[in-house]
Design a protein around this motif. Structure first.
Motif, PDB file in Angstrom:
ATOM      1  N   SER A  47      23.838 -25.891 -33.623  1.00 56.47           N
ATOM      2  CA  SER A  47      25.346 -26.110 -33.013  1.00 56.47           C
ATOM      3  C   SER A  47      25.794 -25.162 -32.294  1.00 56.47           C
ATOM      4  O   SER A  47      24.978 -24.120 -32.167  1.00 56.47           O
ATOM      5  CB  SER A  47      26.190 -26.171 -34.348  1.00 56.47           C
ATOM      6  OG  SER A  47      26.158 -24.865 -34.974  1.00 56.47           O
ATOM      7  N   GLY A  48      27.034 -25.521 -31.621  1.00 55.09           N
ATOM      8  CA  GLY A  48      27.631 -24.527 -30.575  1.00 55.09           C
ATOM      9  C   GLY A  48      26.523 -24.055 -29.586  1.00 55.09           C
ATOM     10  O   GLY A  48      25.965 -24.864 -29.052  1.00 55.09           O
ATOM     11  N   ALA A  49      26.582 -22.671 -29.353  1.00 59.23           N
ATOM     12  CA  ALA A  49      25.690 -22.163 -28.100  1.00 59.23           C
ATOM     13  C   ALA A  49      24.390 -22.646 -28.510  1.00 59.23           C
ATOM     14  O   ALA A  49      23.267 -22.976 -27.498  1.00 59.23           O
ATOM     15  CB  ALA A  49      25.876 -20.903 -27.985  1.00 59.23           C
ATOM     16  N   GLY A  50      23.836 -22.549 -29.721  1.00 60.97           N
ATOM     17  CA  GLY A  50      22.445 -22.967 -30.092  1.00 60.97           C
ATOM     18  C   GLY A  50      21.935 -24.405 -29.762  1.00 60.97           C
ATOM     19  O   GLY A  50      20.905 -24.655 -29.130  1.00 60.97           O
ATOM     20  N   LEU A  51      22.959 -25.264 -29.734  1.00 58.85           N
ATOM     21  CA  LEU A  51      22.839 -26.654 -29.562  1.00 58.85           C
ATOM     22  C   LEU A  51      22.758 -26.644 -27.952  1.00 58.85           C
ATOM     23  O   LEU A  51      21.659 -27.344 -27.646  1.00 58.85           O
ATOM     24  CB  LEU A  51      23.789 -27.609 -30.324  1.00 58.85           C
ATOM     25  CG  LEU A  51      23.695 -28.996 -29.953  1.00 58.85           C
ATOM     26  CD1 LEU A  51      22.226 -29.463 -30.304  1.00 58.85           C
ATOM     27  CD2 LEU A  51      24.475 -29.775 -30.445  1.00 58.85           C
ATOM     28  N   THR A  52      23.763 -26.356 -27.265  1.00 54.30           N
ATOM     29  CA  THR A  52      23.789 -26.227 -25.872  1.00 54.30           C
ATOM     30  C   THR A  52      22.486 -25.679 -25.418  1.00 54.30           C
ATOM     31  O   THR A  52      22.002 -26.285 -24.383  1.00 54.30           O
ATOM     32  CB  THR A  52      24.898 -25.423 -25.391  1.00 54.30           C
ATOM     33  OG1 THR A  52      26.141 -25.925 -25.955  1.00 54.30           O
ATOM     34  CG2 THR A  52      24.900 -25.189 -24.041  1.00 54.30           C
ATOM     35  N   THR A  53      22.064 -24.510 -25.766  1.00 59.44           N
ATOM     36  CA  THR A  53      20.677 -23.913 -25.229  1.00 59.44           C
ATOM     37  C   THR A  53      19.530 -25.006 -25.483  1.00 59.44           C
ATOM     38  O   THR A  53      18.682 -25.363 -24.568  1.00 59.44           O
ATOM     39  CB  THR A  53      20.227 -22.652 -26.041  1.00 59.44           C
ATOM     40  OG1 THR A  53      21.398 -21.647 -25.585  1.00 59.44           O
ATOM     41  CG2 THR A  53      18.931 -22.102 -25.506  1.00 59.44           C
ATOM     42  N   TRP A  54      19.384 -25.668 -26.593  1.00 49.49           N
ATOM     43  CA  TRP A  54      18.401 -26.769 -27.147  1.00 49.49           C
ATOM     44  C   TRP A  54      18.480 -27.663 -25.946  1.00 49.49           C
ATOM     45  O   TRP A  54      17.548 -28.026 -25.396  1.00 49.49           O
ATOM     46  CB  TRP A  54      18.579 -27.093 -28.462  1.00 49.49           C
ATOM     47  CG  TRP A  54      17.438 -28.234 -28.834  1.00 49.49           C
ATOM     48  CD1 TRP A  54      16.421 -27.859 -29.299  1.00 49.49           C
ATOM     49  CD2 TRP A  54      17.722 -29.725 -28.512  1.00 49.49           C
ATOM     50  NE1 TRP A  54      15.585 -29.146 -29.453  1.00 49.49           N
ATOM     51  CE2 TRP A  54      16.385 -30.268 -28.898  1.00 49.49           C
ATOM     52  CE3 TRP A  54      18.771 -30.274 -27.940  1.00 49.49           C
ATOM     53  CZ2 TRP A  54      16.404 -31.780 -28.866  1.00 49.49           C
ATOM     54  CZ3 TRP A  54      18.473 -31.801 -27.864  1.00 49.49           C
ATOM     55  CH2 TRP A  54      17.321 -32.441 -28.205  1.00 49.49           C
ATOM     56  N   GLU A  55      19.687 -28.260 -25.584  1.00 51.94           N
ATOM     57  CA  GLU A  55      19.995 -29.363 -25.043  1.00 51.94           C
ATOM     58  C   GLU A  55      19.507 -28.987 -23.486  1.00 51.94           C
ATOM     59  O   GLU A  55      18.784 -29.671 -22.509  1.00 51.94           O
ATOM     60  CB  GLU A  55      21.538 -29.669 -24.636  1.00 51.94           C
ATOM     61  CG  GLU A  55      21.685 -30.422 -25.970  1.00 51.94           C
ATOM     62  CD  GLU A  55      23.459 -30.600 -25.838  1.00 51.94           C
ATOM     63  OE1 GLU A  55      23.962 -29.822 -25.593  1.00 51.94           O
ATOM     64  OE2 GLU A  55      23.711 -31.979 -26.108  1.00 51.94           O
ATOM     65  N   GLN A  56      19.744 -27.779 -22.915  1.00 49.70           N
ATOM     66  CA  GLN A  56      19.257 -27.385 -21.658  1.00 49.70           C
ATOM     67  C   GLN A  56      17.722 -27.213 -21.576  1.00 49.70           C
ATOM     68  O   GLN A  56      17.070 -27.583 -20.678  1.00 49.70           O
ATOM     69  CB  GLN A  56      19.861 -25.896 -21.272  1.00 49.70           C
ATOM     70  CG  GLN A  56      21.330 -26.039 -21.136  1.00 49.70           C
ATOM     71  CD  GLN A  56      21.958 -24.688 -21.145  1.00 49.70           C
ATOM     72  OE1 GLN A  56      21.627 -23.603 -21.364  1.00 49.70           O
ATOM     73  NE2 GLN A  56      23.337 -24.628 -20.519  1.00 49.70           N
ATOM     74  N   CYS A  57      17.162 -26.573 -22.759  1.00 50.28           N
ATOM     75  CA  CYS A  57      15.585 -26.531 -22.763  1.00 50.28           C
ATOM     76  C   CYS A  57      15.060 -28.148 -22.711  1.00 50.28           C
ATOM     77  O   CYS A  57      14.109 -28.339 -22.012  1.00 50.28           O
ATOM     78  CB  CYS A  57      15.181 -25.875 -24.037  1.00 50.28           C
ATOM     79  SG  CYS A  57      13.642 -25.927 -24.253  1.00 50.28           S
ATOM     80  N   TYR A  58      15.476 -29.079 -23.508  1.00 45.84           N
ATOM     81  CA  TYR A  58      15.275 -30.386 -23.681  1.00 45.84           C
ATOM     82  C   TYR A  58      15.220 -31.003 -22.236  1.00 45.84           C
ATOM     83  O   TYR A  58      14.412 -31.530 -21.788  1.00 45.84           O
ATOM     84  CB  TYR A  58      15.619 -30.961 -24.588  1.00 45.84           C
ATOM     85  CG  TYR A  58      15.339 -32.628 -24.783  1.00 45.84           C
ATOM     86  CD1 TYR A  58      14.349 -32.658 -25.074  1.00 45.84           C
ATOM     87  CD2 TYR A  58      16.404 -33.668 -24.387  1.00 45.84           C
ATOM     88  CE1 TYR A  58      13.769 -34.259 -25.247  1.00 45.84           C
ATOM     89  CE2 TYR A  58      15.791 -35.032 -24.472  1.00 45.84           C
ATOM     90  CZ  TYR A  58      14.751 -35.117 -24.885  1.00 45.84           C
ATOM     91  OH  TYR A  58      14.472 -36.548 -24.948  1.00 45.84           O
ATOM     92  N   THR A  59      16.546 -30.873 -21.740  1.00 44.80           N
ATOM     93  CA  THR A  59      16.660 -31.407 -20.316  1.00 44.80           C
ATOM     94  C   THR A  59      15.814 -31.125 -19.263  1.00 44.80           C
ATOM     95  O   THR A  59      15.241 -31.919 -18.516  1.00 44.80           O
ATOM     96  CB  THR A  59      18.263 -31.636 -19.932  1.00 44.80           C
ATOM     97  OG1 THR A  59      19.160 -32.076 -20.967  1.00 44.80           O
ATOM     98  CG2 THR A  59      18.593 -32.237 -18.841  1.00 44.80           C
TER      99      THR A  59
END
Length: 111
Positions: A47-59
């Motif tokens: 969630s939060g910054a961790g989810l944003t980092t995951w999304e950036q990594c995935y994208t």
């Protein structure tokens, strides 16, 4: 696999794997949508910054080169399904596998 590797970057691989396994499509071959994969990340606790980092990594497909190299090597090694157990470079026949049969296979392979 890239999505799971991105979750692993956040120490959430096991949780992501569990969410992914529980969320398997009812119809084989239907696959996952990007939204499904993101939902698994949320279920894994990102969630939060961790989810944003995951999304950036995935994208960015940050781990795709690793995923492709594992796939290529697996194919070269004759691994074409799961589970596959290799012993001294040979696939172990898992049909009707028992503890005794596996012990005999290991003993024969290590002589």
């Amino acid at each position: 696999a890239n999505a799971a590797a991105c979750a692993a970057d956040a120490d959430k691989f096991l949780q992501y794997h569990a969410a992914n396994f529980q969320g398997q499509p009812k119809t084989e071959g239907a696959g996952y949508t990007d939204a499904d994969l993101k939902n698994f990340a949320v279920q894994a606790g990102l969630s939060g910054a961790g989810l944003t980092t995951w999304e950036q990594c995935y994208t960015a497909k940050a781990h795709n080169q690793w995923v492709e190299s594992v796939q290529t090597q697996s194919e070269k090694d004759g691994v074409n399904g799961t589970p596959t157990v290799m012993l001294n470079g040979k696939a172990v026949d898992l049909s009707g596998l028992t503890r005794d049969k596996l012990a005999a296979e290991v003993k024969a392979a290590t002589r």
